[in-house]
Design a protein around this motif. Structure first.
Motif: not given
Length: 262
Positions: A158-160, A165-169, A198-204
């Motif tokens: 799963l990639s989210i 705004s969350f990423i930048e914060e 961003r990459s930490s939410f990829e291919n979970l």
């Protein structure tokens, strides 16, 4: 780091490196809950907690410390701010009065927050398939998805699409811990931090728990899927808290209009 301070010990429910949710009780104004990590126990028995550098409650401010969903046990205790200091690497720390004992609470089976995020689901059948989905709620341990397709396997990736705004914060929090950057250096480090987040939410790695047909239209069925993360990440918990904070600021209204399913 070990609990080796003469005359002072951490309560058994607390461990160095553990995350907390800190809710400050200001006399003049409210403040959003903050995530903090227990970095140390001072020689005089104070909890040394790493927080956002912009979080500066005054000495004596009451604070409620509660566990995050990934904690080993569920607990909550009241404390107060004793002061501030910097760790050896100039990391800003809050000093909190340590409790004598901590009363454990009944653990919530799942803490979920409503969402409306784009997602992508990848799985293997006769070939590798990749289909879009809409993530409609999220917890630190799993999510609910709406899809036009139904994977015929339990294990998926799963990639989210975490909000910008969350990423930048969180990227600013990470890059902002070090002072003295030139503008170009800061920009490069900020971009790199955003890309890493961003990459930490990829291919979970994810496991499908159950599925059902939500509804049907002229294009066919829409499936509602319940999924659990094989190994929940700290980033997932951060995103849950961020979405919760956004919901509270909106007055717990309905989430932003969900992306349409392709």
């Amino acid at each position: 780091m070990q609990d080796h301070y003469t005359g002072h010990k951490l309560p058994g429910e607390l461990k160095i490196g553990e995350r907390f949710l800190l809710s400050f009780h200001m006399a003049d104004k409210g403040s959003n809950p903050q995530l903090g990590r227990l970095q140390d126990l001072s020689s005089d028995g104070a909890l040394c907690i790493d927080v956002d550098p912009e979080c500066r409650p005054t000495r004596g401010t009451p604070v409620t410390v509660s566990s995050t969903p990934q904690s080993r046990v569920d607990f909550c205790f009241s404390s107060e701010i004793l002061g501030r200091r910097q760790a050896g690497d100039r990391l800003p720390l809050l000093l909190l009065k340590a409790p004598n004992t901590i009363e454990q609470q009944q653990r919530r089976t799942s803490f979920r927050v409503s969402a409306a995020l784009k997602a992508q689901v990848i799985w293997d059948e006769d070939e590798t398939l990749s289909k879009p989905a809409v993530l409609t709620n999220l917890s630190g341990g799993g999510a609910q998805l709406f899809m036009r397709s139904l994977p015929q396997t339990e294990r998926i990736q799963l990639s989210i699409g975490a909000p910008d705004s969350f990423i930048e914060e969180w990227a600013k929090r990470q890059v902002g811990r070090v002072n003295g950057y030139k503008a170009k250096t800061f920009s490069n480090r900020f971009k790199a931090a955003c890309d890493t987040l961003r990459s930490s939410f990829e291919n979970l790695e994810t496991r499908l728990v159950k599925s059902r047909i939500l509804r049907e239209d002229d294009r066919g069925p829409i499936y509602a899927l319940a999924a659990s993360f094989v190994q929940p990440s700290e980033e997932s918990y951060r995103l849950v808290r961020y979405l919760e904070r956004q919901a509270l600021q909106r007055g717990v209204q309905h989430p932003t209009k969900a992306p349409t399913l392709a």
